[in-house]
Design a protein around this motif. Structure first.
Motif, mmCIF file in Angstrom:
data_model
loop_
_atom_site.group_PDB
_atom_site.id
_atom_site.type_symbol
_atom_site.label_atom_id
_atom_site.label_comp_id
_atom_site.label_asym_id
_atom_site.label_seq_id
_atom_site.Cartn_x
_atom_site.Cartn_y
_atom_site.Cartn_z
ATOM 1 N N LYS A 426 -15.014 12.004 5.195
ATOM 2 C CA LYS A 426 -13.648 12.382 4.822
ATOM 3 C C LYS A 426 -12.626 11.296 5.161
ATOM 4 N N TRP A 427 -12.973 10.425 6.102
ATOM 5 C CA TRP A 427 -12.059 9.346 6.480
ATOM 6 C C TRP A 427 -11.603 8.565 5.255
ATOM 7 N N TRP A 428 -12.495 8.481 4.281
ATOM 8 C CA TRP A 428 -12.180 7.704 3.084
ATOM 9 C C TRP A 428 -10.976 8.309 2.354
ATOM 10 N N ASN A 429 -10.948 9.645 2.254
ATOM 11 C CA ASN A 429 -9.792 10.303 1.620
ATOM 12 C C ASN A 429 -8.495 9.919 2.328
ATOM 13 N N TYR A 430 -8.536 9.950 3.680
ATOM 14 C CA TYR A 430 -7.309 9.636 4.427
ATOM 15 C C TYR A 430 -6.916 8.188 4.202
ATOM 16 N N ALA A 431 -7.917 7.320 4.172
ATOM 17 C CA ALA A 431 -7.618 5.904 3.958
ATOM 18 C C ALA A 431 -6.908 5.721 2.623
ATOM 19 N N ILE A 432 -7.452 6.331 1.567
ATOM 20 C CA ILE A 432 -6.891 6.135 0.232
ATOM 21 C C ILE A 432 -5.549 6.849 0.058
ATOM 22 N N TYR A 434 -3.349 8.037 2.542
ATOM 23 C CA TYR A 434 -2.245 7.747 3.463
ATOM 24 C C TYR A 434 -2.242 6.327 4.007
ATOM 25 N N ILE A 435 -3.337 5.981 4.705
ATOM 26 C CA ILE A 435 -3.280 4.751 5.503
ATOM 27 C C ILE A 435 -3.009 3.516 4.647
ATOM 28 N N ILE A 436 -3.809 3.342 3.579
ATOM 29 C CA ILE A 436 -3.651 2.107 2.794
ATOM 30 C C ILE A 436 -2.288 2.056 2.097
ATOM 31 N N PRO A 437 -1.888 3.127 1.354
ATOM 32 C CA PRO A 437 -0.582 2.997 0.688
ATOM 33 C C PRO A 437 0.569 2.812 1.669
ATOM 34 N N LEU A 438 0.490 3.467 2.843
ATOM 35 C CA LEU A 438 1.591 3.294 3.803
ATOM 36 C C LEU A 438 1.604 1.880 4.364
ATOM 37 N N ALA A 439 0.437 1.384 4.734
ATOM 38 C CA ALA A 439 0.377 0.025 5.283
ATOM 39 C C ALA A 439 0.878 -0.988 4.260
ATOM 40 N N LEU A 440 0.482 -0.788 3.007
ATOM 41 C CA LEU A 440 0.886 -1.751 1.982
ATOM 42 C C LEU A 440 2.381 -1.658 1.677
ATOM 43 N N THR A 441 2.900 -0.445 1.693
ATOM 44 C CA THR A 441 4.334 -0.292 1.429
ATOM 45 C C THR A 441 5.136 -1.013 2.510
ATOM 46 N N LEU A 442 4.690 -0.845 3.743
ATOM 47 C CA LEU A 442 5.354 -1.518 4.846
ATOM 48 C C LEU A 442 5.325 -3.036 4.629
ATOM 49 N N LEU A 443 4.163 -3.503 4.210
ATOM 50 C CA LEU A 443 3.981 -4.927 3.970
ATOM 51 C C LEU A 443 4.958 -5.435 2.899
ATOM 52 N N VAL A 444 5.068 -4.668 1.812
ATOM 53 C CA VAL A 444 5.969 -5.082 0.735
ATOM 54 C C VAL A 444 7.415 -5.106 1.214
ATOM 55 N N ILE A 445 7.797 -4.101 2.004
ATOM 56 C CA ILE A 445 9.189 -4.047 2.462
ATOM 57 C C ILE A 445 9.502 -5.242 3.360
ATOM 58 N N ILE A 446 8.622 -5.476 4.319
ATOM 59 C CA ILE A 446 8.864 -6.609 5.226
ATOM 60 C C ILE A 446 8.927 -7.911 4.436
ATOM 61 N N GLN A 447 8.002 -8.061 3.500
ATOM 62 C CA GLN A 447 7.948 -9.281 2.708
ATOM 63 C C GLN A 447 9.220 -9.430 1.872
ATOM 64 N N PHE A 448 9.690 -8.312 1.330
ATOM 65 C CA PHE A 448 10.880 -8.341 0.492
ATOM 66 C C PHE A 448 12.070 -8.881 1.277
ATOM 67 N N PHE A 449 12.225 -8.401 2.517
ATOM 68 C CA PHE A 449 13.357 -8.870 3.307
ATOM 69 C C PHE A 449 13.217 -10.336 3.688
ATOM 70 N N THR A 450 11.984 -10.766 3.896
ATOM 71 C CA THR A 450 11.773 -12.188 4.181
ATOM 72 C C THR A 450 12.226 -13.033 2.982
ATOM 73 N N GLU A 451 11.904 -12.564 1.775
ATOM 74 C CA GLU A 451 12.274 -13.325 0.573
ATOM 75 C C GLU A 451 13.794 -13.386 0.412
ATOM 76 N N ILE A 452 14.424 -12.258 0.714
ATOM 77 C CA ILE A 452 15.871 -12.189 0.519
ATOM 78 C C ILE A 452 16.599 -13.129 1.475
ATOM 79 N N LYS A 453 16.062 -13.238 2.678
ATOM 80 C CA LYS A 453 16.730 -14.040 3.705
ATOM 81 C C LYS A 453 16.819 -15.507 3.319
ATOM 82 N N ALA A 454 15.745 -16.037 2.817
ATOM 83 C CA ALA A 454 15.754 -17.463 2.466
ATOM 84 C C ALA A 454 14.846 -17.682 1.267
#
Ligand code: PHE
Length: 495
Positions: A426-432, A434-454
């Motif tokens: 069942k861990w696979w369901n949770y990974a797909i 919650y964990i992966i989309p949340l981790a990736l969304t966080l990654l995109v947000i952080i990256q987005f702000f880095t791009e905006i800064k410089a």
């Protein structure tokens, strides 16, 4: 019409591993490991591999194999408004292969120039790469016209790619039985040479020396996650397309573990070669190992050529090294083309595969011409940065939402377990879900702000706009497809 099949499961695995193992394993991975604390980087890397890489690879293999379709039609089957996810994946893949082929063209030029009694870059490796090979202009604003040697090398690379994919998986299946094992054999030769050089162990020490304080920075986790995406060729529609040529009963979980583990093992192994050689160079020339490491073009086309030129039998090992890079790259490159061809052939079965392959390769070659100009490296750098930082990750998020929430993770997991020897829990369901989309969304947000800064790389705004354009186009098209899409099956029923 009956769908084509790989001639055997081994050939499928060769193709998938061939796609995964590429230039990313030999320069990106060792460099990241070094940069983020040596041995300590392996911890987030392995966690990302098993928490994110393997589940997503299982997902891509499973939908391709279960639905027997390339990415666009597979997601369309999940929901008629979701075609755009497949489209975005294919689009990102197409963009990557356009410049990936250019990097291979540089490898080809170095390979050809290795056949000289004295390597032409022995004196000044940096100058050779930037001034002789690329003939680079001072900045991105000066295009400098087409650099014809790169242009013709690119043409040669595309001829090779075309003849690898022109008969679809029939020719791919044949070529991968050479291009998958060959670079591994070559790497073993390079390893034996590298590890027996003076100073090799100093380099290896730098490679693996753990620095656990690095684990606390968020940057290292982000780097590990994006490396896993890139190295496993996830979110390009490749693994979906490749798995769609399997029998529906093949053990997807085992295939995913095999591909992921062999790919990472090769990365680790390549790291030894790279750092042993760097250690040798540091000893020979008196530069410190820190100063000698570089990522991307710098490592493969400046540091390594320099180190090779110092070795006994320099031309021989140099030819082997660039042949390794070419053979590593080619099956990654044609996997991208095959993903595009698969969706086109799926949708318009009346056009022969040879023609589809020809048009796709020609278009990709023509689009690559911009990277053969004397400002090509700058454009390549921007496009690569934006597509790997945003394109892939966004597609990854969409894939998880589509399968986790709309198709339902558990439904796909049941299919996976019905064909696999190993039970995916069942861990696979949770990974797909919650964990992966949340981790990736966080990654995109952080990256987005880095791009905006410089501005990335200090490039001017108009150049950065190209990067955003490449990210935005597939998104806009995906949303448009979602809006205008009609449920054809329902319509048929109503009629
Ligand atoms: N996985 C390949 C590598 O590590 C790169 C790649 C990415 C290939 C995307 C195809 C698609 O080099």
């Amino acid at each position: 019409m009956k769908r084509l099949r790989w001639t055997s499961r081994t050939i499928f695995l060769f193709a998938a591993i061939g796609s995964a193992v590429g230039l990313g394993n030999i320069w990106r991975f060792p460099y990241l490991t070094y940069k983020y604390g040596g041995g300590a980087f392996l911890i987030p890397y392995l966690i990302a591999l098993f928490v994110l890489g393997v589940p997503l690879l299982i997902l891509e293999f499973a939908i391709g194999q279960k639905l027997q379709k390339g990415a666009i039609d597979a997601f369309k089957t999940v929901h008629h408004r979701l075609r755009g996810i497949g489209f975005s994946a294919i689009f990102a893949g197409f963009v990557v292969v356009v410049y990936y082929a250019v990097v291979m063209a540089w490898c080809l030029l170095f390979f050809i120039n290795s056949f000289k009694a004295e390597l032409p870059w022995a004196e000044d490796a940096k100058g050779y790469f930037f001034n002789t090979v690329l003939q680079i202009t001072d900045n991105i604003g000066i295009i400098g016209g087409i650099n014809w040697q790169v242009f013709f090398a690119l043409l040669a690379v595309w001829v090779m790619i075309y003849f690898s994919v022109w008969r679809g998986i029939k020719s791919v299946g044949k070529i991968v039985s050479i291009t998958m094992p060959l670079p591994i054999i070559l790497l073993v030769i390079l390893f034996i040479r590298a590890i027996t050089l003076d100073g090799a162990l100093t380099g290896v020490y730098y490679y693996l020396k753990p620095d656990f304080s690095a684990l606390l920075s968020s940057e290292i986790w982000l780097a590990a996650i994006s490396q896993i995406f890139f190295t496993l060729s996830l979110a390009f529609g490749i693994m979906v397309a490749y798995a769609s040529y399997n029998e529906e009963t093949q053990d997807v979980a085992a295939d995913a573990y095999t591909t992921a583990i062999i790919n990472s093992a090769i990365s680790l192994f390549a790291g030894f070669v790279v750092f042993a050689v760097i250690g040798y160079m540091a000893t020979e020339t008196g530069v410190s190992v820190e100063d000698a490491v570089a990522s991307g073009p710098g490592l493969a086309f400046v540091v390594f050529p320099k180190a090779l030129s110092l070795m006994p039998w320099a031309p021989f090992f140099s030819a082997i090294f660039f042949l390794t890079l070419l053979s590593l790259g080619i099956d990654s490159a044609f996997s991208l083309v095959e993903a595009v061809n698969t969706v086109i052939v799926d949708r318009s079965a009346h056009i022969p595969v040879e023609k589809v392959a020809f048009y796709v390769c020609t278009l990709a070659f023509v689009m690559g011409i911009i990277f053969t100009t004397r400002a090509g490296l700058y454009f390549l750098d921007i496009v690569d940065h934006f597509i790997t930082s945003f394109g892939l990750v966004l597609v990854g998020i969409f894939e998880c939402i589509a399968i986790g929430w709309i198709y339902k993770a558990d439904k796909l997991r049941k299919y996976i377990n019905s064909v696999s020897g190993h039970n995916t829990g069942k861990w696979w369901n949770y990974a797909i879900k919650y964990i992966i989309p949340l981790a990736l969304t966080l990654l995109v947000i952080i990256q987005f702000f880095t791009e905006i800064k410089a501005n990335y790389g200090g490039y001017p705004d108009w150049a950065i706009a190209i990067g955003w354009f490449v990210v935005a186009v597939p998104l806009v098209i995906a949303f448009a497809l979602a809006l205008i899409s009609k449920n054809q099956e329902k319509e048929l029923i109503n009629k």
